[in-house]
Design a protein around this motif. Structure first.
Motif, short mmCIF file in Angstrom:
data_model
loop_
_atom_site.label_atom_id
_atom_site.label_comp_id
_atom_site.label_asym_id
_atom_site.label_seq_id
_atom_site.Cartn_x
_atom_site.Cartn_y
_atom_site.Cartn_z
N UNK A 145 0.83 -1.21 0.00
CA UNK A 145 0.00 0.00 0.00
C UNK A 145 0.87 1.26 0.00
N UNK A 146 1.94 1.23 0.80
CA UNK A 146 2.86 2.37 0.83
C UNK A 146 3.54 2.56 -0.53
N UNK A 147 3.86 1.44 -1.19
CA UNK A 147 4.44 1.53 -2.52
C UNK A 147 3.52 2.32 -3.46
N UNK A 148 2.25 1.97 -3.45
CA UNK A 148 1.29 2.64 -4.32
C UNK A 148 1.18 4.12 -3.98
N UNK A 149 1.11 4.41 -2.69
CA UNK A 149 0.96 5.81 -2.25
C UNK A 149 2.20 6.63 -2.63
N UNK A 193 10.36 -3.78 -3.90
CA UNK A 193 11.21 -2.94 -4.75
C UNK A 193 10.84 -3.09 -6.22
N UNK A 194 10.66 -4.32 -6.68
CA UNK A 194 10.34 -4.55 -8.10
C UNK A 194 8.91 -4.11 -8.41
N UNK A 195 8.01 -4.23 -7.45
CA UNK A 195 6.65 -3.71 -7.64
C UNK A 195 6.69 -2.19 -7.78
#
Length: 265
Positions: free
Chosen positions: A26-30, A112-114
């Motif tokens: 979720x943090x990745x998306x944000x 990381x890859x996401x």
């Protein structure tokens, strides 16, 4: 794989860390999609969206260097509340620890890859790229991600080693354990810095280097500090990989041996 000992240990780690994984994704998306927009709107200059995206995304990538160690510490903290597995398990300590380390690294690399996948889409949408520029940008992203991945694995092993040393020292000298570990860390960091200053890591990069692109990281204006990750466009070299893998294996074995003395003696 779940029917094997290692598979069962990995499945246990999934149960322990699955909610943390969901939060990280979720943090990745944000951070990749929303944070640059919010920052640009706050500043009030839409022309800075492209630069803000580079800076925020790049910083988020860099923070992933420590993500494996962070998730390992979370897992260890939960496990240390109940020492039965460590005390009574018939399996070698290195196998128990190895499952934790492996799962933490896999989660960190997955995040990381996401993030890299999301960033490539965002840069394509806001960058007005041609297909040629998009391909060059993707290769630059992959170069940085590969370079960070190697450091991520190494930092996770370093984190495990110093954590196990701290636990052993803390069980012997409770009051002075923190300053002693801090001094030990500073000495180790100083020796590591001497290797860097003497050109050891520059020499390692010359041993079968892998260069996917001539881009250091898009442009120096917004991401100049990432040239340290991909100097001259070199994502990694065989020399770097072999060196970090050997040191990581040694740290895993020493840390496991020390921790076994802590919980089983």
């Amino acid at each position: 794989m779940r029917n094997t000992v290692f598979g069962g240990l990995m499945n246990k780690e999934w149960i322990v860390l699955k909610w943390l994984l969901a939060l990280i994704l979720l943090l990745d998306v944000v951070m990749i999609t929303l944070a640059p927009l919010l920052t640009t709107n706050f500043v009030g200059n839409p022309d800075t969206l492209y630069d803000n995206t580079h800076i925020i995304v790049g910083t988020w990538f860099a923070l992933h260097v420590f993500s494996g160690a962070f998730m390992l510490f979370v897992s260890l903290k939960k496990e240390m509340k109940n020492l039965e597995m460590w005390l009574h398990s018939p399996h070698p300590m290195v196998q128990l620890v190895g499952a934790k380390v492996m799962f933490a690294i896999l989660i960190a690399l997955g995040s990381l890859f996401f993030s890299c996948f999301l960033a490539s889409i965002v840069f394509y949408v806001i960058g007005d790229w041609t297909m040629e520029l998009a391909w060059s940008g993707v290769l630059a992203l992959i170069s940085v991600v590969l370079a960070i991945s190697i450091k991520l694995v190494f930092i996770t092993m370093v984190g495990w080693f110093f954590w196990s040393v701290y636990k052993v020292v803390n069980s012997i000298i409770l009051f002075f354990s923190v300053p002693l570990i801090f001094i030990f860390f500073i000495i180790t960091l100083t020796l590591w810095e001497q290797l860097r200053l003497n050109g050891f890591f520059d020499w390692l990069r010359t041993i079968v280097p892998v260069r996917l692109t001539n881009e250091s990281f898009y442009n120096e204006h917004t991401s100049y500090f990432f040239m340290g990750f991909v100097p001259n466009g070199i994502a990694f070299s065989l020399g770097n990989v072999v060196f970090y893998l050997i040191i990581s294996f040694v740290l895993l074995m020493i840390g496991s041996a020390l921790f076994e003395k802590k919980v089983r003696v």
